[in-house]
Motif scaffolding. Structure first.
Motif, PDB file in Angstrom:
ATOM      1  N   LEU A  79      10.067  14.193  -1.812  1.00 45.16           N
ATOM      2  CA  LEU A  79       8.961  13.670  -1.162  1.00 45.16           C
ATOM      3  C   LEU A  79       8.938  12.069  -1.484  1.00 45.16           C
ATOM      4  N   TYR A  80       9.172  11.655  -2.371  1.00 44.01           N
ATOM      5  CA  TYR A  80       9.136  10.403  -2.838  1.00 44.01           C
ATOM      6  C   TYR A  80      10.068   9.294  -2.055  1.00 44.01           C
ATOM      7  N   VAL A  81      11.458  10.033  -1.712  1.00 42.93           N
ATOM      8  CA  VAL A  81      12.185   9.281  -0.673  1.00 42.93           C
ATOM      9  C   VAL A  81      11.458   9.150   0.583  1.00 42.93           C
ATOM     10  N   ALA A  82      11.182  10.313   1.000  1.00 46.70           N
ATOM     11  CA  ALA A  82      10.286  10.423   2.586  1.00 46.70           C
ATOM     12  C   ALA A  82       9.063   9.385   2.442  1.00 46.70           C
ATOM     13  N   LEU A  83       8.599   9.225   1.591  1.00 45.93           N
ATOM     14  CA  LEU A  83       7.095   8.226   1.542  1.00 45.93           C
ATOM     15  C   LEU A  83       7.695   6.813   1.586  1.00 45.93           C
ATOM     16  N   LEU A 126      10.610   4.861 -15.702  1.00 47.24           N
ATOM     17  CA  LEU A 126      11.367   4.041 -14.860  1.00 47.24           C
ATOM     18  C   LEU A 126      10.232   2.798 -14.372  1.00 47.24           C
ATOM     19  N   THR A 127      10.428   1.588 -14.135  1.00 46.63           N
ATOM     20  CA  THR A 127       9.538   0.614 -13.529  1.00 46.63           C
ATOM     21  C   THR A 127       9.103   0.778 -12.128  1.00 46.63           C
ATOM     22  N   PRO A 128       7.842   0.801 -12.062  1.00 40.54           N
ATOM     23  CA  PRO A 128       7.558   0.838 -10.394  1.00 40.54           C
ATOM     24  C   PRO A 128       7.956  -0.489  -9.670  1.00 40.54           C
ATOM     25  N   VAL A 129       8.244  -0.180  -8.436  1.00 36.13           N
ATOM     26  CA  VAL A 129       8.671  -1.298  -7.684  1.00 36.13           C
ATOM     27  C   VAL A 129       7.255  -1.905  -7.323  1.00 36.13           C
ATOM     28  N   ASP A 135       0.835  -1.326  -0.015  1.00 35.78           N
ATOM     29  CA  ASP A 135       0.056  -0.056   0.119  1.00 35.78           C
ATOM     30  C   ASP A 135       1.001   1.324   0.073  1.00 35.78           C
ATOM     31  N   VAL A 136       2.112   1.137   0.672  1.00 39.47           N
ATOM     32  CA  VAL A 136       2.764   2.317   1.013  1.00 39.47           C
ATOM     33  C   VAL A 136       3.697   2.650  -0.594  1.00 39.47           C
ATOM     34  N   ILE A 137       3.953   1.380  -0.970  1.00 43.56           N
ATOM     35  CA  ILE A 137       4.869   1.925  -2.418  1.00 43.56           C
ATOM     36  C   ILE A 137       3.839   2.076  -3.636  1.00 43.56           C
ATOM     37  N   THR A 138       2.619   1.610  -3.527  1.00 43.61           N
ATOM     38  CA  THR A 138       1.652   2.002  -4.593  1.00 43.61           C
ATOM     39  C   THR A 138       1.563   3.543  -4.414  1.00 43.61           C
ATOM     40  N   TYR A 139       1.271   3.998  -3.256  1.00 42.21           N
ATOM     41  CA  TYR A 139       0.881   5.366  -3.028  1.00 42.21           C
ATOM     42  C   TYR A 139       2.053   6.345  -3.449  1.00 42.21           C
ATOM     43  N   ALA A 140       3.232   5.935  -3.043  1.00 42.53           N
ATOM     44  CA  ALA A 140       4.395   6.662  -3.392  1.00 42.53           C
ATOM     45  C   ALA A 140       4.732   6.735  -4.920  1.00 42.53           C
ATOM     46  N   SER A 141       4.450   5.555  -5.629  1.00 41.36           N
ATOM     47  CA  SER A 141       4.692   5.355  -6.989  1.00 41.36           C
ATOM     48  C   SER A 141       3.630   6.395  -7.963  1.00 41.36           C
ATOM     49  N   ARG A 142       2.531   6.940  -7.390  1.00 40.79           N
ATOM     50  CA  ARG A 142       1.844   7.818  -7.727  1.00 40.79           C
ATOM     51  C   ARG A 142       2.851   9.110  -8.486  1.00 40.79           C
ATOM     52  N   LEU A 143       3.790   9.194  -7.588  1.00 45.48           N
ATOM     53  CA  LEU A 143       4.777  10.325  -8.174  1.00 45.48           C
ATOM     54  C   LEU A 143       5.753  10.118  -9.370  1.00 45.48           C
ATOM     55  N   LEU A 144       5.955   8.880  -9.582  1.00 47.78           N
ATOM     56  CA  LEU A 144       6.849   8.392 -10.769  1.00 47.78           C
ATOM     57  C   LEU A 144       6.763   9.110 -12.182  1.00 47.78           C
ATOM     58  N   PRO A 145       5.547   9.121 -12.688  1.00 48.09           N
ATOM     59  CA  PRO A 145       5.280   9.701 -13.610  1.00 48.09           C
ATOM     60  C   PRO A 145       5.742  11.292 -13.884  1.00 48.09           C
ATOM     61  N   HIS A 146       6.059  11.966 -12.752  1.00 46.21           N
ATOM     62  CA  HIS A 146       6.305  13.286 -12.679  1.00 46.21           C
ATOM     63  C   HIS A 146       7.744  13.523 -12.293  1.00 46.21           C
ATOM     64  N   LEU A 150      -2.492  18.480   0.072  1.00 49.25           N
ATOM     65  CA  LEU A 150      -1.491  17.433  -0.507  1.00 49.25           C
ATOM     66  C   LEU A 150      -1.080  18.055  -1.867  1.00 49.25           C
ATOM     67  N   PRO A 151       0.052  17.638  -2.189  1.00 51.30           N
ATOM     68  CA  PRO A 151       0.474  17.925  -3.804  1.00 51.30           C
ATOM     69  C   PRO A 151      -0.596  17.171  -4.659  1.00 51.30           C
ATOM     70  N   PRO A 152      -0.748  17.947  -5.556  1.00 52.16           N
ATOM     71  CA  PRO A 152      -1.911  17.175  -6.504  1.00 52.16           C
ATOM     72  C   PRO A 152      -1.342  16.056  -7.320  1.00 52.16           C
ATOM     73  N   GLN A 153       0.123  15.699  -7.273  1.00 52.12           N
ATOM     74  CA  GLN A 153       0.448  14.689  -7.949  1.00 52.12           C
ATOM     75  C   GLN A 153       0.240  13.300  -7.224  1.00 52.12           C
ATOM     76  N   LEU A 154      -0.291  13.503  -5.974  1.00 54.54           N
ATOM     77  CA  LEU A 154      -0.338  12.351  -5.226  1.00 54.54           C
ATOM     78  C   LEU A 154      -1.862  11.939  -5.127  1.00 54.54           C
ATOM     79  N   ALA A 155      -2.751  12.685  -5.895  1.00 55.38           N
ATOM     80  CA  ALA A 155      -3.963  12.318  -6.352  1.00 55.38           C
ATOM     81  C   ALA A 155      -4.158  10.950  -6.959  1.00 55.38           C
ATOM     82  N   SER A 156      -5.189  10.172  -6.898  1.00 57.69           N
ATOM     83  CA  SER A 156      -5.346   8.776  -7.496  1.00 57.69           C
ATOM     84  C   SER A 156      -5.138   9.306  -8.893  1.00 57.69           C
ATOM     85  N   PRO A 157      -4.298   8.176  -9.724  1.00 56.23           N
ATOM     86  CA  PRO A 157      -3.779   8.191 -11.094  1.00 56.23           C
ATOM     87  C   PRO A 157      -5.227   7.889 -11.976  1.00 56.23           C
TER      88      PRO A 157
END
Length: 681
Positions: free
Chosen positions: A655-659, A543-546, A527-538, A674-681
């Protein structure tokens, strides 16, 4: 009720007790060595005594560290011809080799070839293994075992519960080794050869740091004599990180590996100042190496007059055109500035010796050395190829606009030159307010003058944050050796963070390195890595998500926290769980949170300080969170973390690091949006 003698767990416990006794006997044998009659002098005696002390330390039995964690039952004895129907051998796999009084192995080092199937064997490819057994421990006590019958086609492949338990075990204290849980794709990297450089791109929780450290341990096992001569070095991003990982190699029996930051490597001057982002980016650009080379070799001047050497009653004249040829030949050879300067008087002396031989004399090497030390020759060398102090060279470049413009022409633009020039030029090296990037420039200049010592192997962690000039500084330390480069492009949080691994490896001087990608997440819950991976496109498109392989999805919650007391309460809530807790916040908010924790009577540590059962909370500025991990994390005000960086992209990476620092659970607290990039994809 007594346990039956033939109970498998009892037998394994008995083997553990016997192995510990054997290890104790090995240590006692070393402690009892008498070296009084085997050394010729005190120097040899001291060296041998030091080696014995290291051996005694390496044989320490750590009570809370399992002596072995696995067992392999081979179908056939490895490397031996088998009689029909003969069974293979059984090997216990552990952190170090242990043998009995007869020299027979009781525990096999995890790095030995015979141990490799413990990490690589599978139902599809059992590698001649009939049974793989994993052991579970509570403290130092063997409490469980789990079997995989790899050669039995009727038994279905299954996920090891003990393996999952070990991965998810709470973390208190420094980083642990992963020797019992290394996965096949990790093992391939760990056991790759010494001659090649490997670059590992790995997202949060993929174990890239542990893989790098275990690779060092493996290389020291496989190439101990060579690396004992040439040395090994682990480079981390900061002291907190190095303190966090410093116990991993000693638990694997390796006590001699050096650890440093890049700043440690280039510590030629005292750092008193800081650069703004623009200046730091220009100073960190690889083009600065060209500017430095130009400025250095501008000190070489072609001779304008001959050299007259007087020896006794004879005078020997080296013509100006001969000197000119000598200087041009040294320049064309492209050797270090200092080496060429040392060679110049010998070349001039050789020209004199040629004249002596033509006149009928028979000079030898002693005569050539004497001519090279002649005052006239020394005076000529001083004018033609003067000594240059690297720090003074960099000082002049940063202080003298005309000098910089002359040597940066066609390389740096006018605005870039203005960016690196000091507004208040220093009068001396000692009084200058050097910044970190300046020390790297001095290191480059130092290497242009005299070659930097090269090590056998260097591990560079969190490499994505290095500037091109920092890569060059690290590369100088392994020009004749190899490297393991570890990092994650999505976690680059410096203005000069690398854009791609091939570019970085070129600056490192290892452009032929093999690039591997780790995408299986062993640390961060799903659940944590899925939430943090919302930032990857930005922050790192492409990069391949973990993908977390954790069976436990972990605790994850985003909650509104209008007051600082709400953040403190979240910390108190997580401290009820076993393990460590980190409160991560934007650097600017740390003082306020520190006061709130103190008022609430909750003790806390700073990053790099070792957690204990009594103090399990660490207050971490977001700028220092990289590379650290905690069982539970409270992340305070994500938007403040983003706003704390010079630009949004860097802020989102921070933020990605901290999450992604949490191992078991994460609570995100916020009062601001919250930063808008963390909104659901």
């Amino acid at each position: 009720m007594s346990t039956p003698v033939d109970d498998p767990l009892s037998r394994e416990r008995s083997h553990l007790a016997s192995s510990r006794s054997a290890l104790r006997a090995m240590r006692e044998d070393v402690e009892a060595l008498d070296i009084s009659d085997v050394t010729a002098n005190w120097v040899n005696a001291e060296a041998l005594h030091h080696q014995i002390e290291k051996r005694i330390k390496a044989l320490a039995d750590l009570s809370d560290t399992p002596l072995f964690f696995g067992r392999l039952d081979y179908l056939h004895t490895p490397g031996a011809e088998q009689a029909e129907g003969a069974e293979g051998e059984r090997f216990y796999i552990g952190r170090r080799h242990v043998h009995d009084a007869d020299g027979d192995p009781m525990v096999i080092d995890w790095r030995a070839p015979v141990s490799q199937p413990f990490y690589r064997a599978s139902k599809k490819d059992p590698l001649d293994i009939a049974l793989r057994r994993r052991f579970g421990y509570t403290g130092g006590d063997l409490t469980a075992y789990e079997d995989e019958h790899l050669s039995d086609p009727t038994e279905a492949a299954k996920t090891s519960s003990l393996l999952q338990q070990e991965i998810e075990r709470p973390r208190v204290g420094p980083m642990r080794d992963i020797v019992a849980t290394i996965q096949p794709e990790q093992d391939e990297i760990v056991r790759s050869g010494l001659s090649g450089t490997v670059c590992v791109q790995g997202g949060p929780g993929t174990g890239k740091t542990a893989v790098g450290l275990h690779r060092v341990a493996y290389l020291l096992y496989a190439h101990r004599e060579r690396l004992a001569r040439t040395g090994t070095l682990v480079i981390g991003p900061n002291r907190s990180f190095l303190h966090y990982i410093e116990q991993v190699l000693p638990t694997l029996g390796e006590l001699t590996v050096q650890q440093a930051t890049v700043e440690d490597l280039v510590a030629h001057v005292e750092i008193k100042g800081t650069d703004d982002a623009t200046a730091a980016v220009v100073k960190g650009d690889a083009r600065m190496a060209q500017v430095l080379r130009r400025a250095l070799y501008a000190h070489v001047t072609l001779p304008t007059e001959p050299v007259m050497v007087v020896r006794g009653s004879r005078r020997w004249r080296v013509a100006q055109y001969e000197l000119d040829d000598i200087v041009r030949e040294l320049l064309d050879r492209d050797i270090r500035y200092g080496a060429a300067r040392e060679a110049l008087p010998q070349r001039i002396a050789h020209a004199v010796l040629v004249q002596m031989e033509r006149s009928g004399e028979a000079p030898d090497d002693r005569v050539q050395d004497a001519v090279a030390r002649n005052s006239a020759v020394k005076a000529a060398v001083k004018v033609i190829w003067p000594a240059v102090d690297p720090a003074k060279l960099v000082l002049r470049l940063l202080s003298d606009a005309d000098f910089l413009a002359e040597h940066a022409e066609g390389i740096l633009g006018e605005e870039e030159q203005k960016a690196v020039l000091w507004t208040r030029p220093a009068r001396s090296v000692k009084s200058a307010k050097w910044a970190t990037a300046d020390a790297v420039l001095i290191d480059e200049a130092t290497d242009l003058i005299q070659r930097t010592h090269s090590l056998g192997h260097v591990v560079l962690d969190e490499a994505q944050d290095l500037s091109p000039m920092q890569y060059r500084a690290v590369g100088r330390r392994c020009t004749t050796g190899s490297a393991t480069v570890l990092g994650d492009l999505a976690q680059g949080t410096t203005p000069w963070a690398t854009r791609g691994w091939q570019e970085a490896l070129t600056h490192l001087g290892k452009q032929d390195a093999l690039v591997e990608e780790l995408t299986a997440g062993f640390r961060v819950p799903t659940d944590v890595i899925t939430y943090a991976s919302r930032l990857l496109p930005h922050i790192a498109p492409g990069l391949t998500p973990v993908v977390s392989i954790r069976e436990n999805p972990g605790h994850f919650e985003v909650r509104t926290a209008p007051a600082t007391t709400d953040v403190v309460e979240a910390c108190r809530e997580l401290l009820r769980h076993e393990g460590s807790t980190g409160l991560i916040a934007a650097d600017a908010r740390v003082p306020e949170l520190a006061r709130a924790l103190a008022e609430a009577g909750i003790p806390y540590l700073g990053p790099g300080e070792e957690t204990t059962q009594e103090t399990r909370l660490t207050l971490v500025p977001a700028s220092l969170a990289k590379g650290l991990e905690y069982d539970y994390v409270v992340l305070d005000e994500p938007q403040a973390v983003v706003d704390g960086e010079p630009d949004e992209r860097t802020g989102l990476r921070r933020l990605y690091v901290a999450l992604t620092r949490a191992v078991s659970g994460l609570i995100v607290t916020h009062a601001a949006a919250l930063p808008p990039q963390l909104a659901s994809p």
